[in-house]
Design an enzyme around this catalytic site. Structure first.
Site, PDB file in Angstrom:
ATOM      1  N   HIS A 149      17.106  11.153  51.278  1.00 60.29           N
ATOM      2  CA  HIS A 149      17.425   9.750  51.514  1.00 60.29           C
ATOM      3  C   HIS A 149      18.909   9.430  51.330  1.00 60.29           C
ATOM      4  O   HIS A 149      19.374   8.380  51.729  1.00 60.29           O
ATOM      5  CB  HIS A 149      16.556   8.832  50.637  1.00 60.29           C
ATOM      6  CG  HIS A 149      16.873   8.862  49.179  1.00 60.29           C
ATOM      7  ND1 HIS A 149      16.221   9.670  48.274  1.00 60.29           N
ATOM      8  CD2 HIS A 149      17.752   8.156  48.446  1.00 60.29           C
ATOM      9  CE1 HIS A 149      16.689   9.454  47.062  1.00 60.29           C
ATOM     10  NE2 HIS A 149      17.628   8.536  47.140  1.00 60.29           N
TER      11      HIS A 149
ATOM     12  N   ASP B 225      11.926  15.053  49.922  1.00 60.48           N
ATOM     13  CA  ASP B 225      13.142  14.288  49.641  1.00 60.48           C
ATOM     14  C   ASP B 225      14.269  15.207  49.173  1.00 60.48           C
ATOM     15  O   ASP B 225      14.990  14.912  48.226  1.00 60.48           O
ATOM     16  CB  ASP B 225      12.913  13.197  48.597  1.00 60.48           C
ATOM     17  CG  ASP B 225      14.088  12.214  48.534  1.00 60.48           C
ATOM     18  OD1 ASP B 225      14.801  12.088  49.550  1.00 60.48           O
ATOM     19  OD2 ASP B 225      14.303  11.589  47.476  1.00 60.48           O
TER      20      ASP B 225
ATOM     21  N   SER C 140      21.257   9.259  42.969  1.00 59.21           N
ATOM     22  CA  SER C 140      20.365  10.072  43.791  1.00 59.21           C
ATOM     23  C   SER C 140      21.032  11.366  44.236  1.00 59.21           C
ATOM     24  O   SER C 140      22.163  11.370  44.706  1.00 59.21           O
ATOM     25  CB  SER C 140      19.939   9.313  45.041  1.00 59.21           C
ATOM     26  OG  SER C 140      18.943   8.390  44.741  1.00 59.21           O
TER      27      SER C 140
END
Length: 501
Positions: free
Chosen positions: A229, A262, A344
């Site tokens: 992402h 992910d 992230s």
């Protein structure tokens, strides 16, 4: 947390969602998860509802978390799991599943956050304040992906006493902080060694939208591991850059990305010859209470170091970004190390400086990240175990495509405590149990409720999917299931599915 094996629909989420960890960006409106008891197949996508957000700060609907980018998660199917829907019909077989109705969003940009959901536009004017792409929403334990948008300012004021007549009463140390010797095992020692091998990633799509996140050096050839992402905006012809703590910036390209896991791998163009890959630890040997160190760019503040402990293991988390793509599932490492939008893709280290996970999502409060603002860390962060991420990264470098383990059966994605129920109808009218597949060979049938996979208790379809994906195709697992009120145990050899589509 919710998980699925091959489906596309996403089950309703819990009441309190987690939030992703990437740098914050303006949130964009998001769809809402479909309602109904429909499940997803074991390769499907995560349902909306109590899922969290990804580390990019996107918030999922319902009690789900947000990704580290601060964007809400959207429902999606799970592999080999049933699809949730409005009626009892089978879930949509498409992959990825259709985007759910609008859901709350989390910004992943820097200082300026939008009130919308994931996908806020990327701000080109200086200073950059682009909004990060939608983050993943954690189900089961719904967490939000934390992807941060670009931008973010930091100001401070210095006060000075001009009265020179007053003598100073402060006491000065004999040595300054820079002269103090720090042992390798200290947090400062670990950070000093790991920081040079981490990068702040800026991803910009062809439309100008983008966000920031983190990554770390995987090998000397210039491969960098991060979250899918974080780089999703730059996958199809976008712009991607990676900046090291010393200020050196490199253009990069996406080598491969796995939406379900992910995980993504990018490669530096004209990579320097002195790259130092971070040492990978063994996430299977991590224990609750172990010290952790997280590195990332929360809210655009690159090269930030935070500490904490492993607060839980094998935490089922389902998440999806706000773009309508498929959901991600993980049996996550939970940490209370401060993780915020922008973290992230960054490394979660143990006390020796070994990478034990990839920071991906955080749990948010009921109000945070769902309105005009974006919440930060509340002490519940989630990381993809490095043992799983390493396997995925190696496959992406070899072929550019992810490989998923599957059981070949559609399971309901409803958030129930009874287990993962094999649906009566598969996606798009297909058979709920794949003919000749792993589940069929093991004798599993529609209506069977899977309650354990090896020694892991399975309380829902999403949890089953997350656990299956911690294995590799060809692995043999023991499945415990209930049929007609009686408990049965059977060995299943996992099959494989190549690619996200």
């Amino acid at each position: 947390m919710s998980t699925e094996n091959e489906g596309t629909a996403v089950p309703p989420a819990p009441s309190a969602p987690p939030v992703p960890v990437d740098a914050p960006a303006a949130p964009a409106p998001q769809g809402q998860a479909p309602r109904g008891p429909h499940g997803q197949d074991s390769q499907g996508q995560a349902p909306q509802g109590p899922y969290g957000q990804d580390s990019q700060g996107q918030a999922p609907q319902g009690p789900y978390g947000q990704d580290s980018h601060g964007q809400p998660a959207q429902g999606q199917g799970v592999p080999d799991a049933g699809h949730p829907g409005v009626s009892s019909s089978a879930p949509d077989p498409s992959w990825p599943p259709p985007p759910p109705p609008t859901a709350p969003s989390h910004g992943d940009g820097g200082s300026g956050y939008g009130a919308g959901g994931w996908g806020s536009s990327y701000q080109q004017p200086a200073p950059k304040s682009g909004r990060g792409r939608g983050g993943l929403v954690a189900g089961i334990l719904v967490a939000a992906l934390v992807a941060g948008g670009l931008g973010g300012g930091l100001g401070y004021t210095l006060a000075k006493n001009n009265d020179d007549s007053t003598g100073s009463t402060t006491v000065s140390a004999s040595t300054s902080g820079g002269d103090v010797k720090r042992d390798p095992g200290t947090v400062a020692g670990v950070a000093a060694k790991a920081l040079p091998s981490t990068v702040t990633i800026e991803a910009e799509g062809t439309s100008g939208e983008g966000g920031t996140g983190t990554g770390f050096v995987f090998d000397k050839q210039g491969h960098i591991i991060t979250n899918n992402h974080v780089v999703a905006d730059a996958v199809d012809g976008g712009k991607l850059t990676a900046t090291f703590p010393n200020g050196k910036k490199y253009d990069a390209e996406v080598i491969g990305n796995a939406q379900g896991y992910d995980v993504a791998v990018i490669k530096l163009k004209n990579a320097p010859g002195d790259l130092k890959p971070l040492t990978l630890g063994d996430s299977d040997k991590v224990a609750i209470g172990d010290a952790t160190i997280a590195i990332g760019a929360p809210f655009g503040l690159s090269d930030t170091v935070t500490t904490g402990i492993i607060s839980a293991k094998n935490r089922p988390v389902a998440s999806s970004d706000g773009s309508g793509s498929q959901a991600s599932y993980m049996s996550a490492l939970q940490t209370d190390a401060s993780i915020n939008p922008g973290n992230s893709g960054g490394p979660l280290l143990d006390a020796q400086g070994n990478v034990i996970g990839i920071n991906s999502a955080i749990q948010s409060t009921g109000n945070g990240g769902f309105g005009t603002g974006q919440s930060g860390s509340i002490g519940l962060g989630f990381a993809i175990p490095i043992n799983q991420a390493e396997y995925v990264a190696q496959e992406l470098i070899k072929t550019g495509k992810p490989v998923y383990a599957k059981i070949g059966a559609s399971v309901s994605l409803d958030e129930s405590s009874g287990g993962a129920k094999i649906t009566d109808q598969g996606a798009g009218g297909a058979a709920p149990v794949e003919p000749g597949g792993p589940a069929a060979k093991a004798g599993l049938k529609p209506g069977d409720v899977i309650t354990k996979l090896d020694d892991r208790v399975i309380d829902s379809g999403p949890t089953l999917i997350g656990e299956i994906w911690t294995h590799k195709p060809g692995d043999k697992v023991t499945i415990t299931y209930e049929r007609a009120g009686k408990q049965h145990t059977v060995d299943v050899t996992l099959g494989s599915r190549v690619g996200d589509n």
